[in-house]
Scaffold this active site. Structure first.
Site, PDB file in Angstrom:
ATOM      1  CG  LEU A  42      -1.887  -1.177   1.352  1.00 19.13           C
ATOM      2  CD1 LEU A  42      -2.634  -1.111   2.677  1.00 19.13           C
ATOM      3  CD2 LEU A  42      -2.864  -1.174   0.188  1.00 19.13           C
ATOM      4  N   GLY A  44       1.869   2.770  -3.163  1.00 15.25           N
ATOM      5  CA  GLY A  44       2.231   3.027  -4.548  1.00 15.25           C
ATOM      6  C   GLY A  44       3.671   3.483  -4.719  1.00 15.25           C
ATOM      7  CB  THR A  45       5.389   4.765  -7.745  1.00 18.28           C
ATOM      8  OG1 THR A  45       5.155   3.639  -8.588  1.00 18.28           O
ATOM      9  CG2 THR A  45       6.747   5.363  -8.084  1.00 18.28           C
ATOM     10  N   GLY A 187      19.827  11.241 -17.974  1.00 12.01           N
ATOM     11  CA  GLY A 187      18.642  12.080 -17.819  1.00 12.01           C
ATOM     12  C   GLY A 187      18.849  13.111 -16.732  1.00 12.01           C
ATOM     13  CE1 TYR A 190      10.401  14.288  -9.905  1.00 11.80           C
ATOM     14  CE2 TYR A 190       9.961  14.896 -12.178  1.00 11.80           C
ATOM     15  CZ  TYR A 190       9.643  14.162 -11.054  1.00 11.80           C
ATOM     16  OH  TYR A 190       8.570  13.297 -11.081  1.00 11.80           O
ATOM     17  NE  ARG A 275       6.943   7.244 -12.400  1.00 14.16           N
ATOM     18  CZ  ARG A 275       7.436   6.122 -11.895  1.00 14.16           C
ATOM     19  NH1 ARG A 275       8.742   5.987 -11.694  1.00 14.16           N
ATOM     20  NH2 ARG A 275       6.640   5.122 -11.574  1.00 14.16           N
ATOM     21  CG  ASP A 314       1.758   9.452 -12.270  1.00 11.47           C
ATOM     22  OD1 ASP A 314       1.420  10.589 -11.866  1.00 11.47           O
ATOM     23  OD2 ASP A 314       2.777   8.872 -11.870  1.00 11.47           O
ATOM     24  CG  HIS A 444      11.955  38.485  11.901  1.00  7.96           C
ATOM     25  ND1 HIS A 444      12.642  38.537  10.696  1.00  7.96           N
ATOM     26  CD2 HIS A 444      12.837  38.818  12.871  1.00  7.96           C
ATOM     27  CE1 HIS A 444      13.894  38.900  10.940  1.00  7.96           C
ATOM     28  NE2 HIS A 444      14.035  39.075  12.254  1.00  7.96           N
TER      29      HIS A 444
END
Length: 465
Positions: A42, A44-45, A187, A190, A275, A314, A444
């Protein structure tokens, strides 16, 4: 003995990645009888062999790089004497512990939502009938009123470099038993640069080969320029306009566009050329849904051409990002439950977790009199300087319409800037103008102050630059 009758459910989700499991959980929360089919773990990629494990490796690499810096002259006054090293097998075990914890968490969330998980490989015989075969060979046929396809994607291969042995996809690279001495990355998108820079920080000699004329082609040259300098500082050789043509006996054969041939020493080769949607092996051809090139064609509700069949993530096209898939999965579950929804985000943030990081939110407009832009440097931000993040030539920039100051896009390069993506996205989604961003009171010292500073500069009255 006749086979058991098909199980009948309201919703069947194929694939337990960030799109599929979110769709299943939301459907369960809404009271829909839901089954989630998954042959793998469970998550996924993204969770198992992508986003999460790669960020864990990047963090470990950053920690080791900090130790190496402390061996020599260090402006912070930190010193380490003696040798330091990497037990990469332990690094992988630590990474796997994070993955296990998150995967188990997904299982718990599914149980809480009363989603039944069917472990096995699902194959559709028609648009709403799926036969799931478990690892032990036992099959179950499921008929669903609604089907959500969330099969995800897989690494694209290079014909001259088939995966196997010492030619790795990102999946194998994240589970190596030991660090190689040399690594060639094919390649410069990213994925390749994130992993390449991490391995270089861990002491591996890394060489990057890219067929195009620049790195990170999905980002504009202004955003990729600081990464070019970072690659040089890391000692990573980059060959542009170069194609890998083969790998044999520890050498990657490369041909330059100008005709020059190179032989790059490489113990391992990591192929990261993109991909592709996973459309084979689960019966898509039996479902009679329309395709849009390699992707499943959907409308603005993620509905396919077949009644009550939906597709997300995807599988339906760019951007191939986990957070897009999750948003689509939640939306589809709510549509099935009777709510009125459509997928029409103003912006989907994209982050490249190199060192420094790159963030892009919204489409950067073409320059012209109808657009206002401004840049604020990290070197002028106190928090960035106190985190040693101000010396990478990093910056944040904003673009807005000149007539009404409506913010169109943000972009940033620098250490830790990924954490700014949420506020950037919120401002675009809310239709904010420059005055809104400039008027926010940011804590800040934080890097988030730079969002307001960039807006102030676009309005012509920056305070700290």
């Amino acid at each position: 003995m006749s086979p058991p009758p098909p199980s009948k459910v309201q919703v069947l989700v194929l694939g337990a990645g960030p799109g599929g499991y979110v769709a299943a959980i939301r459907a369960g929360q809404l009271g829909l009888d839901t089954v989630l089919v998954e042959a793998d773990r469970l998550g996924g990629t993204c969770l198992i062999r992508g986003c999460i494990p790669s960020k864990a490796l990047i963090h470990a690499a950053g920690e080791f790089e900090a130790l190496r810096r402390a061996q020599g002259a260090n402006p912070l006054g930190l010193r380490i004497t003696g040798e330091i090293g990497v037990d990469f097998a332990q690094t992988v075990r630590w990474k796997e512990g994070i993955v296990d914890r998150l995967s188990d968490g997904v299982a718990g969330l599914l149980r809480r939502a009363k989603v039944r998980v069917v472990r096995g490989w699902g194959v559709f015989s028609d648009a709403r009938t799926c036969e799931v075969t478990r690892a032990d060979g036992v099959s179950e046929v499921i008929e669903a009123e609604h089907v959500i396809l969330a099969a995800g994607s897989e690494p694209a291969a290079v014909p001259a470099l088939p995966f196997g042995g010492d030619v790795l996809s990102s999946t194998e690279a994240l589970s190596l038993p030991a660090l190689p001495k040399t690594l060639a990355v094919v390649g410069a998108g990213y994925i390749g640069l994130e992993l390449g820079m991490a391995f270089a920080a861990l002491g591996v000699k890394v060489t990057v080969v890219e067929a195009l004329s620049r790195i990170l082609p999905q980002y504009d040259p202004g955003l990729s320029a600081p990464i070019v300098r970072a690659l040089e500082r890391a000692g990573i050789d980059v060959h542009l306009d170069a194609r890998a043509t083969g790998f044999e006996a520890g050498r990657l054969a490369v041909e330059r566009t100008q005709g020059e041939a190179l032989q790059i020493p490489a113990e391992k080769v990591l192929v990261t050329v993109g991909r592709r949607p996973r459309t084979q092996g689960w019966g898509l051809e039996q479902m009679a849904v329309d395709l849009d090139g390699p992707f499943v064609k959907v409308d603005d509700r993620c509905h396919t051409s077949m009644r009550n069949v939906w597709a997300i993530g995807d599988l339906v096209g760019e951007p191939m990002l986990a957070h897009k898939a999750s948003a689509q999965g939640e939306m589809v579950a709510e549509i099935i439950a009777g709510r009125r929804r459509r997928f029409d985000p103003v912006a989907i943030p994209a982050v490249c977790f190199t060192t420094p990081e790159v963030v892009s939110v919204g489409a950067w407009p073409e320059p012209g009199p109808e657009v206002i832009t401004a840049v604020f440097p990290l070197a002028a931000n106190g928090r960035a300087l106190s985190q040693e993040a101000g010396d990478d030539a990093g910056f944040i920039r904003v673009a807005a319409r000149a007539d009404d100051h409506r913010i169109l896009a943000f972009a940033a390069v620098g250490r830790h800037v990924s954490e700014l993506s949420g506020e950037m996205t919120a401002l675009l989604e809310m239709g904010a103008v420059l005055e809104d961003a400039a008027g926010l009171i940011h804590a800040h010292p934080t890097q988030s102050e730079m969002i307001g500073e960039a807006a102030l500069r676009a309005l012509g009255h920056a305070i700290h630059v």
